[in-house]
Design a protein around this motif. Structure first.
Motif: not given
Length: 209
Positions: A118-141
């Motif tokens: 579960n820790m490994r799954k959560m870590h992978n999801l956190e990485e994906e979460h951060a990457e998606i947020e970053y891409e959204i912020r770049c588009l919103m600029l």
């Protein structure tokens, strides 16, 4: 401001007056271009020693196999002994207690394995979460007027993915809570069975391992 130019042509007193205006750009303060918006920073995710985690998972699997072997051996020995000895035999009682200990140890390994996965799954999801947020912020600029249909479609897809990631993270949290409750119930059950056996010195003829 006016400039006056007087000239004399053929001794005639002809005055030519020329009025000119200085361009606005020469006297009006020019405003510089607005500074560009700072690029968004990707949200850092706490690092996880994945190599150590995978090594521990491998060790757990090896230990589980060994516990299965020991448990099967003890079960067979208990069945054989009960056919020739009394249930209250110290030898049988000792083997049953060993079996209880194996069950507890096996449960602990299973829980640790589930926790690590579960820790490994959560870590992978956190990485994906951060990457998606970053891409959204770049588009919103980008100014809305400069966004293409492709940009708008991508932004919608990213937001949809972000919601899915958040939902999967919540599912893992719920699963971990259910595991915790189940583990508590299992511990109470094993403790109760062990207490009954110790108190009455009666053999439970079959323990599911």
């Amino acid at each position: 401001m006016k400039f006056f130019l007087t000239t004399f042509h053929n001794s005639s007193d002809i005055t030519i007056q020329e009025t000119r205006k200085i361009p606005v750009s020469l006297w009006k303060n020019k405003k510089g271009r607005a500074p560009p918006r700072p690029m968004p920073q990707r949200r850092p995710v706490k690092e996880m020693p994945l190599e150590d985690l995978n090594i521990e998972l491998s060790d757990i699997e090896v230990k589980q196999i060994e516990l299965e072997r020991q448990g099967t051996y003890l079960e067979n020995m208990i069945r054989e002994k009960t056919e020739t000895e009394l249930a209250e035999s110290p030898v049988i009682e000792e083997m049953v207690l060993q079996l209880f200990e194996l069950v507890n140890e096996k449960n602990e390994l299973f829980r640790r394995k589930s926790e690590l996965m579960n820790m490994r799954k959560m870590h992978n999801l956190e990485e994906e979460h951060a990457e998606i947020e970053y891409e959204i912020r770049c588009l919103m600029l980008r100014p809305e007027s400069n966004k293409t249909d492709s940009d708008k479609t991508k932004e919608e897809e990213l937001i949809k993915r972000l919601l899915e990631v958040v939902e999967r993270k919540n599912e893992i949290i719920e699963t971990m809570e259910k595991d915790r409750l189940r583990q508590t119930a299992e511990d109470e059950s094993v403790t109760t069975q062990l207490g009954i056996f110790t108190k009455n010195s009666k053999l439970i003829h079959r323990i599911i391992f």
